[in-house]
Design a protein around this motif. Sequence first.
Motif, mmCIF file in Angstrom:
data_model
loop_
_atom_site.group_PDB
_atom_site.id
_atom_site.type_symbol
_atom_site.label_atom_id
_atom_site.label_comp_id
_atom_site.label_asym_id
_atom_site.label_seq_id
_atom_site.Cartn_x
_atom_site.Cartn_y
_atom_site.Cartn_z
ATOM 1 N N ASN A 183 46.210 -51.368 135.765
ATOM 2 C CA ASN A 183 46.328 -52.830 135.719
ATOM 3 C C ASN A 183 46.902 -53.233 134.414
ATOM 4 O OD1 ASN A 183 45.862 -53.325 138.616
ATOM 5 N ND2 ASN A 183 43.694 -53.198 138.152
ATOM 6 N N VAL A 243 42.631 -49.643 143.969
ATOM 7 C CA VAL A 243 42.131 -48.846 143.316
ATOM 8 C C VAL A 243 40.791 -48.272 144.314
ATOM 9 C CG1 VAL A 243 40.546 -48.128 141.208
ATOM 10 C CG2 VAL A 243 42.749 -49.387 141.144
ATOM 11 N N ILE A 244 40.130 -48.935 145.063
ATOM 12 C CA ILE A 244 39.101 -48.332 145.843
ATOM 13 C C ILE A 244 39.642 -48.356 147.335
ATOM 14 C CG2 ILE A 244 37.138 -48.987 147.167
ATOM 15 C CD1 ILE A 244 35.990 -50.362 144.408
ATOM 16 N N SER A 304 42.053 -49.055 135.293
ATOM 17 C CA SER A 304 42.053 -50.126 134.416
ATOM 18 C C SER A 304 43.443 -50.142 133.513
ATOM 19 C CB SER A 304 41.138 -49.862 132.969
ATOM 20 O OG SER A 304 39.874 -50.174 133.611
ATOM 21 N N GLY A 357 39.188 -53.721 136.031
ATOM 22 C CA GLY A 357 38.899 -52.934 135.447
ATOM 23 C C GLY A 357 38.446 -53.493 133.917
HETATM 24 C C1 LIG Z 1 39.771 -52.383 142.304
HETATM 25 C C2 LIG Z 1 39.494 -51.933 141.248
HETATM 26 N N1 LIG Z 1 40.592 -51.970 140.262
HETATM 27 C C3 LIG Z 1 40.484 -51.332 138.947
HETATM 28 C C4 LIG Z 1 39.327 -50.657 138.558
HETATM 29 C C5 LIG Z 1 39.090 -49.958 137.436
HETATM 30 O O1 LIG Z 1 39.516 -48.820 137.452
HETATM 31 P P1 LIG Z 1 38.850 -47.915 136.253
HETATM 32 O O2 LIG Z 1 37.309 -47.881 136.265
HETATM 33 O O3 LIG Z 1 39.225 -46.438 136.926
HETATM 34 O O4 LIG Z 1 39.234 -48.099 135.085
HETATM 35 C C6 LIG Z 1 38.400 -50.778 139.447
HETATM 36 C C7 LIG Z 1 37.043 -49.742 139.202
HETATM 37 O O5 LIG Z 1 36.135 -49.685 139.859
HETATM 38 C C8 LIG Z 1 38.439 -51.228 140.761
HETATM 39 O O6 LIG Z 1 37.398 -51.121 141.818
#
Ligand SMILES: Cc1ncc(COP(=O)(O)O)c(C=O)c1O
Length: 460
Positions: free
Chosen positions: A124, A261-262, A121, A155
């Motif tokens: 982004n 992120v994934i 989060s 996020g």
């Molecule tokens: C593609 C993607 N972007 C951003 C995030 C946000 O990441 P976080 O939960 O570490 O803030 C996630 C969380 O699952 C995600 O899957």
Amino acid sequence: MVEKELMIEWDKKYLIHPLTHPRHFELHHPPRIIVEGKGTMIKDINGREMIDGFAGLWCVAVGHSHPKIIEAVHNQMKKLPYFTSFHGMSTPPSIELAAKLVSMFDPSYNLTRAWFTCDGSETNETNFKIVRLYWALQGKSEKYKIISRRFGYHGMGMATTAATAIFPFHWNIDPLPEGFFNVAAPYCYQCEFDKTYPGCDFECLTELEETIEDEGADTIAAIIAEPIIGSGGVIPPPKEYFPRLREICDKHGILLILDEVITGFGRTGKMFGHEHWGGIRPDILSFAKGISSAHIPLGASVIRGDIYDTIGELQDERMPLMHGFTYMNHPVACAAGLANIKVIEEEGLVQRAAENGKYLLEGLETLRKYDSVGDVRGIGLLTTIELVADKEKKTPIQPENSAPELVVDLCWEKGVYVRSSTMETVSIAPALIIDRPTIDKIIDALDKSIPEMEKRLLKK
Ligand SMILES: Cc1ncc(COP(=O)(O)O)c(C=O)c1O
């Protein structure tokens, strides 16, 4: 440590759980307290050993409690647990991780600048500010809008929630920040336009182009997209989709943020998810999760060198880059990231994810024998099954979301942790080190749980 009963009581009384219904949880679910993890196994407070079929939250790439990450963290903790990177300050692990990360991309992409956050989060949120700054400094402050795709997850900050186009996340928290809107995803199983790939001519991208024309390309800063949608139901796009999306971005002068992120760090059977799609060039990349295998919170944003340089040239001389979080470029987290990437490379985990991912998908395919398994999809160790009441009409089993949740609970009873999502899916995304006998056990748990769910919810 407090005794087990008290721990459970305190959990119910004091701890807030994300993505958990407060009342429902209290009334129906005893908390599932995990006390240990090793490799692909976790142990709960009752001493029960379970298979972690979801790598925590699709993030523990190298498996739980990897000794090399623990050692790197321990060593850095002893030397320097923290120092700021504001005002030109720095620490060796963050410098080394930035250099390592930028060395991992095709040099022609010019992805030469990196900084580190605590999670996806923050990454982004940072990226959205960077793209606005980039355009504004060039005198294009009206070029601020961000386009995401429906089912995209980016996020849970305010801006990232606005970009996340899974709408229950938007309920009751209005007003969201302005300037975020979404277009169709390449969700071929339930195409919004009732088309069938490959005869569809990518109506989802036509909608994107129409939206760009309606809004005006000179008002759009960036498109953000996951190379394979994750939380929104594991949706791999057709192979032509991303090259065409890149062309659209180029044609209209819009930046492309790929949210890995994934999909970053091997989960899909390539080091990065975008490598599946014919060498599409990202302008900005977002990472978290697998970058440190979640042993310590870490996210990363990698940006094109010339975007950074443009900002540097145009920013008022007396004004620094007005963005930063206290824990940016955290030395311990970066040390964990470095050790983690080394493990992924040295243990050949990307290749392993590709091979065992195929094996997992083949196993999941056998579940299509059940009436409720409408679709099976995935790439590498990023997989899902979508549950439906009727395979023809693809309608959800009622009440909505109950079927995946029940399957997850039934698997849990059988010693396997998998995860449901609001998209009527049950997702399986184990650590990249998983072996085939453990995959067999996950399939076996699903194979037993799905007919039990059908008996209860579909009265079979
Ligand atoms: C593609 C993607 N972007 C951003 C995030 C946000 O990441 P976080 O939960 O570490 O803030 C996630 C969380 O699952 C995600 O899957």
